[in-house]
Scaffold this active site. Structure first.
Site, PDB file in Angstrom:
ATOM      1  N   HIS A  34       0.861  -1.176   0.000  1.00 56.77           N
ATOM      2  CA  HIS A  34       0.000   0.000   0.000  1.00 56.77           C
ATOM      3  C   HIS A  34       0.902   1.232   0.000  1.00 56.77           C
ATOM      4  CE1 HIS A  34      -3.503  -2.431   2.002  1.00 56.77           C
ATOM      5  NE2 HIS A  34      -3.092  -2.934   0.851  1.00 56.77           N
TER       6      HIS A  34
ATOM      7  N   TRP B 232      -7.422   3.583  -4.014  1.00 57.93           N
ATOM      8  CA  TRP B 232      -8.351   3.809  -2.904  1.00 57.93           C
ATOM      9  C   TRP B 232      -8.953   5.186  -3.060  1.00 57.93           C
ATOM     10  CZ3 TRP B 232      -9.777   0.426   0.883  1.00 57.93           C
ATOM     11  CH2 TRP B 232     -10.634   0.944   1.866  1.00 57.93           C
TER      12      TRP B 232
END
Length: 449
Positions: A223, A281
């Site tokens: 991430h 995201w």
């Protein structure tokens, strides 16, 4: 990233798939599997995730339309947030089965992730990966038999900045437990340090974790938020996996964050260069100060944010780079919708342009240079300028922005090995006209002539 209270989202995962590992490939004849460090679909075609994260656990009523909208905007996948019931309301077997069917109806590959592990060891309410394994075992009937449509993301950001030294052993134990329980899916595992692996724990232990998977069917997910605020950092991390031939994905990233401003341009460009997947995201619903990570305002696909426009329609973005999985009949052989598809290097496209200034015609010929027939095809390319299509013949042609998709008519459906199919189009242009530089047939790159 640390998940906020129910109803509020926090940003997490960008998924990037990459490089090969020398260990034996998973023996999965009807499933996603890793071979040579690449993620392959059930037709043995290379598959690169290009998708969007969606927070189903907190917005269950929004999911059906969200998946449709994510697909309509060009994505080939979605990462769907689930709850084990330890921190938020549990997404039970029936709910997960419904999500799987909704993903398939939208022709999306869905990465299903258990979110309650977020920040374990540092976040007080977080649970260990063993609890995520218990959850997957409990809802197994919802995902069993769906291995060619879904990927299981074991647990979101399973260690915070405390206890992350246990990542390798904890992840290995969880994978082995899943395999012992009969799961044949590709398993995606997140990095520690709230997914960002600033300690390089996942990077330095990934080879051992991959080797410990009895099915050799594990993909790693990083991430990328504030830790990755320069192109050099992005490139160094991803190239390390590629050089070791280990499969990596960017499971989450955004264009800003409270812990620093990630270099989203470098993330997307590097992923495209290396041929690895990414998942941005997130679709909508973020709260607690990170609302800027919404791609759509209020779950409305007609109101894309600046981030949404950049991610979906910008350079190296979804619309430009996503290719539908061949299990949905858009390429490969042995899939659900076609007797044959194109593989990279087995097609050649000739684009003959007749330009009259404000208008033009183009005659397009697709030659099958492979050894098997193609039945059912879609040719995708991008206009290099402001060209607009007015009409077409011998193919159904649609245009979104500069992206053009031409799909066969019934009488041009089959292209035999060594044969060709042709179609034409008429269009207009107010600027200099030229030939598109790249073509993809059923998601596979073609040479040009």
């Amino acid at each position: 990233m640390l998940a906020t209270a129910a109803g509020a989202l926090l940003a997490v995962t960008a998924a990037v798939l990459t490089a090969p590992h020398a260990a034996q490939a998973a023996e999965a004849s009807n499933a996603f599997h890793v071979s040579g460090g690449r993620l392959l679909d059930a037709n043995d075609n290379d598959f690169v995730l290009r998708g969007v994260n969606h927070a189903h656990a907190w917005y269950t009523a929004k999911t059906p339309q969200a998946l449709k909208d994510i697909k309509a905007l060009g994505a080939n996948s979605a990462r769907v947030v689930l709850s084990t019931g330890d921190q938020w309301t549990k997404n039970d077997t029936a709910d997960v089965a419904t999500i799987v069917e909704q993903c398939k109806a939208s022709r999306l590959v869905c990465v299903l992730e258990a979110h309650d592990t977020t920040g374990y060891g540092e976040a007080g309410a977080a649970v260990p990966l063993s609890r995520a394994v218990d959850y997957w075992k409990g809802i197994k009937s919802a995902v069993e038999g769906q291995e060619k449509y879904i990927i299981l993301n074991l647990g979101n950001e399973p260690y915070g900045n405390t206890g992350y030294e246990n990542w390798a052993s904890g992840t290995t134990d969880a994978i082995k437990s899943m395999r012992a329980a009969g799961f044949k899916h590709t398993i995606m595992v997140d990095a520690p340090n709230w997914g960002q692996d600033w300690s390089f724990t996942m990077r330095d232990n990934a080879a051992g974790v991959f080797a410990a998977d009895p099915d050799k069917n594990t993909v790693f997910s990083i991430h990328m938020y504030g830790v990755y605020d320069t192109a050099a950092e992005v490139q160094a991390y991803l190239n390390r996996f590629v050089s070791q031939k280990l499969p990596i994905v960017v499971g989450e990233f955004g264009d800003a964050h409270s812990d620093g401003n990630p270099d989203e341009d470098a993330i997307m460009a590097t992923a495209q260069q290396l041929g690895i997947g990414y998942l941005g995201w997130s679709w909508s619903g973020n709260g607690s100060g990170v609302e800027y990570l919404d791609m759509a305002t209020g779950f409305d696909a007609g109101q894309l944010t600046t981030w949404g426009q950049r991610f979906l329609n910008g350079a190296n973005g979804i619309r430009e780079t996503a290719r539908e999985a061949s299990v949905y009949g858009s390429g490969g052989s042995g899939g659900d919708g076609g007797d044959g598809g194109a593989e990279s290097g087995t097609c050649q496209v000739t684009y003959k342009l007749s330009d009259w200034g404000s208008s033009f015609n183009a005659d397009v010929t697709i030659r099958n240079t492979g050894t098997t027939a193609v039945k059912g095809w879609q040719l995708q390319f991008r206009f290099p300028g402001d060209q607009k299509i007015n009409s077409a013949w011998n193919a159904k042609v649609s245009q979104e922005g500069s992206t053009v998709k031409a799909t066969n008519e019934s009488w041009t459906e089959s292209i035999p090995a060594g044969g060709s199919a042709s179609f034409g189009l008429n269009g207009s242009s107010t600027s200099a006209n030229s030939t598109p530089s790249a073509f993809a047939l059923n998601g596979a790159s073609c040479t040009t002539r």
